[in-house]
Enzyme design. Structure first.
Site, short mmCIF file in Angstrom:
data_model
loop_
_atom_site.label_atom_id
_atom_site.label_comp_id
_atom_site.label_asym_id
_atom_site.label_seq_id
_atom_site.Cartn_x
_atom_site.Cartn_y
_atom_site.Cartn_z
N LYS A 1 -40.46 -10.04 76.93
CA LYS A 1 -41.93 -10.01 76.92
C LYS A 1 -42.51 -11.39 77.18
O LYS A 1 -43.72 -11.57 77.22
CB LYS A 1 -42.43 -9.49 75.58
N HIS B 1 -44.87 -1.46 64.94
CA HIS B 1 -44.02 -0.85 65.96
C HIS B 1 -42.87 -0.16 65.23
O HIS B 1 -42.42 -0.62 64.18
CB HIS B 1 -43.49 -1.97 66.87
N CYS C 1 -44.88 3.38 70.73
CA CYS C 1 -43.98 3.18 69.58
C CYS C 1 -44.75 2.86 68.31
O CYS C 1 -44.27 2.10 67.46
CB CYS C 1 -42.92 2.12 69.85
N GLN D 1 -45.51 -9.77 70.20
CA GLN D 1 -46.73 -9.84 71.02
C GLN D 1 -47.49 -11.14 70.82
O GLN D 1 -48.59 -11.29 71.34
CB GLN D 1 -47.65 -8.64 70.71
N ASP E 1 -43.04 -10.15 62.88
CA ASP E 1 -42.68 -9.60 64.19
C ASP E 1 -43.59 -10.26 65.22
O ASP E 1 -44.77 -9.91 65.34
CB ASP E 1 -42.85 -8.08 64.17
N1 7TS Z 1 -42.52 -5.16 67.92
C1 7TS Z 1 -43.62 -5.13 68.69
C2 7TS Z 1 -44.93 -5.58 68.12
C3 7TS Z 1 -43.53 -4.68 70.00
O1 7TS Z 1 -44.64 -4.65 70.75
C4 7TS Z 1 -42.29 -4.24 70.50
C5 7TS Z 1 -42.16 -3.67 71.88
C6 7TS Z 1 -41.17 -4.33 69.67
C7 7TS Z 1 -41.32 -4.78 68.37
C8 7TS Z 1 -39.81 -3.95 70.12
O2 7TS Z 1 -39.35 -4.84 71.11
P1 7TS Z 1 -37.90 -4.66 71.71
O3 7TS Z 1 -37.83 -5.67 72.79
O4 7TS Z 1 -36.93 -4.95 70.61
O5 7TS Z 1 -37.81 -3.27 72.19
N2 7TS Z 1 -43.35 -3.07 72.34
C9 7TS Z 1 -43.45 -2.26 73.43
C10 7TS Z 1 -44.69 -1.74 73.84
O6 7TS Z 1 -45.75 -1.97 73.30
N3 7TS Z 1 -44.49 -0.98 74.92
O7 7TS Z 1 -43.17 -0.97 75.19
C11 7TS Z 1 -42.52 -1.77 74.27
#
Ligand code: 7TS
Length: 420
Positions: free
Chosen positions: A231, A128, A374, A208, A205
């Protein structure tokens, strides 16, 4: 494909999610954009309301009753997160705004002060952007070099190539646990073992994975792990960084200000103990407490049960997707029982633009995401401008997959008749 009976999990929990019980364009909402953000159960909504109605006060500073209550609830949430990932102690959990901020914390605090020109950072081509851009900053400022693990033929982590990238120059390996686009599950324990042989640090990370499967940072033996609350049934504005205690102790502060200090003089200061050293300013108190409620909620259901149910949904989703003409799904195929990958599918349908697919599905009440999720470099690597993505959570049902597949078939037929 035969399914014995509808599993009780989604049926049992759906009443907990008020947002799911609505119609979109006159059709029942089918929410399949859980990789972007999950929905929130009543327990989490109530935790936010109750905090503001009953306990609202700043933390760590007052001795009055409300402040003590707010502080106890905020710190209690830290205990819950620590237990959720099996951290050795509560000081290893730092609250951040989200996973992105947690990665930036490590980049600015540890990497900027540690890495030298020629040091190497290993990432994958499917990170990401949140686990790519901070390391680009680090490389630009320190002279460190970025190296990338590519994909196997089955579109997952290429472990052999990863091993060939490791050397004494490797100082950091920062990799996603479960890809938000490919759905592959990286072998994080083996990655840590190999990286540690060379004395490299490893950041995982877990955006997910934390919402979907049991996590044990001690078993993984990672140096840091990050996740976002929104999430995993929690609110936006709260995430966390796990770090090994000695490592966090050795890292300089990231942001300066109140809360993170011990003694302050006009020209210098000493800093608070962990974890407060990394929590400058008034934190997201209600959000942290609500994340604690989300962790309680997930734990009560059982992360192993959530994972097992999602594997069954995955088997069904992939079986049904195979019946839709022109669909190309990215990432590894699940095993017969649905294991081996995450409960999401990024796909294209011939020349149909994923945004058009998503718009048509929305008319059927089905929420999926279209775009690069992303992971732009990965899409370039796959030769796809963008993909459509359906991502599931434990409150999704087999019937919802049926609605999604029916709407998708209709959309594919419709565009097929136009494009011939
Ligand atoms: N890493 C992964 C694997 C992610 O899926 C996401 C967000 C992030 C980092 C960033 O998370 P944040 O909460 O700091 O923004 N992924 C997604 C997606 O797949 N669609 O929208 C956000």
């Amino acid at each position: 494909m035969t399914i014995a009976t509808e599993k009780p999990l989604a049926i049992k929990v759906r009443a907990d999610f008020p947002i799911l019980h609505q119609e979109i364009h006159g059709k029942p909402l089918v929410y399949l954009d859980n990789a972007a953000t999950s929905q929130k159960p009543t327990a989490v909504l109530d935790a936010i309301q109750d905090y503001y109605r009953l306990d609202n006060s700043n933390v760590h500073r007052g001795v009055h009753t409300l402040s003590v209550r707010a502080t106890d609830a905020y710190e209690g949430a830290r205990d819950k997160v620590a237990a959720f990932v099996n951290a050795e102690c509560r000081q290893e959990i730092v609250f951040t705004r989200n996973a992105t901020e947690a990665i930036n914390l490590v980049a600015y605090s540890w990497a900027m002060s540690t890495l030298q020109p020629g040091d190497e950072i290993i990432l994958t081509v499917f990170e990401h952007h949140s686990n790519l851009i901070p390391w680009q900053f680090v490389a630009q400022r320190t002279g460190a070099v970025l190296k990338f693990v590519e994909l196997t033929e089955t579109e997952e982590f290429n472990f052999e190539q990863f091993k060939s990238l490791l050397s004494d120059q490797t100082k950091l390996v920062s990799v996603v646990h479960v890809s938000n686009t490919l759905g592959c599950i990286n072998p994080v324990e083996e990655i840590c073992t190999e990286a540690h042989r060379y004395g490299a640090r490893v950041l995982i990370d877990a955006c997910q994975s934390a919402p979907h499967m049991p996590l044990d940072v001690q078993a993984i033996d990672c140096d840091w792990l990050v996740a976002s609350g929104h999430k995993m049934c929690g609110p936006t504005g709260i995430g966390f960084l796990y770090g090994k205690l000695d490592l966090l102790r050795s890292m300089p502060p990231f942001l300066g200000g109140g809360e993170m200090i011990a003694d302050v003089f006009l020209d210098h200061a000493t800093y608070a103990d962990l974890p407060h050293k990394f929590e400058a300013g008034t934190p997201a108190i209600a959000e942290a407490i609500a994340l604690g409620a989300a962790v309680d909620y997930l734990t009560e259901i059982g992360m192993d049960k959530i994972h097992a149910y999602e594997e069954e949904l995955t088997a069904y989703l992939f079986h049904e997707l195979e019946q839709v003409p022109t669909i190309r799904v990215y990432g590894p195929k699940p095993k017969q029982d649905g294991s081996g990958r995450a409960a999401l599918a990024s796909f294209t349908a011939g020349d149909v633009h994923p945004h058009d697919l998503s718009t048509i599905l929305d008319q059927a009440g089905v929420a999926i995401r279209a775009g690069h999720h992303c992971t732009q470099p990965l899409h370039r690597f796959l030769g796809a401008q963008s993909t459509a993505r359906a991502s599931l959570y434990f409150y999704n049902t087999y019937e919802e997959i049926d609605v999604f597949i029916a709407a998708l078939k209709e959309a594919v037929d419709f565009f097929g008749s136009i494009f011939g």
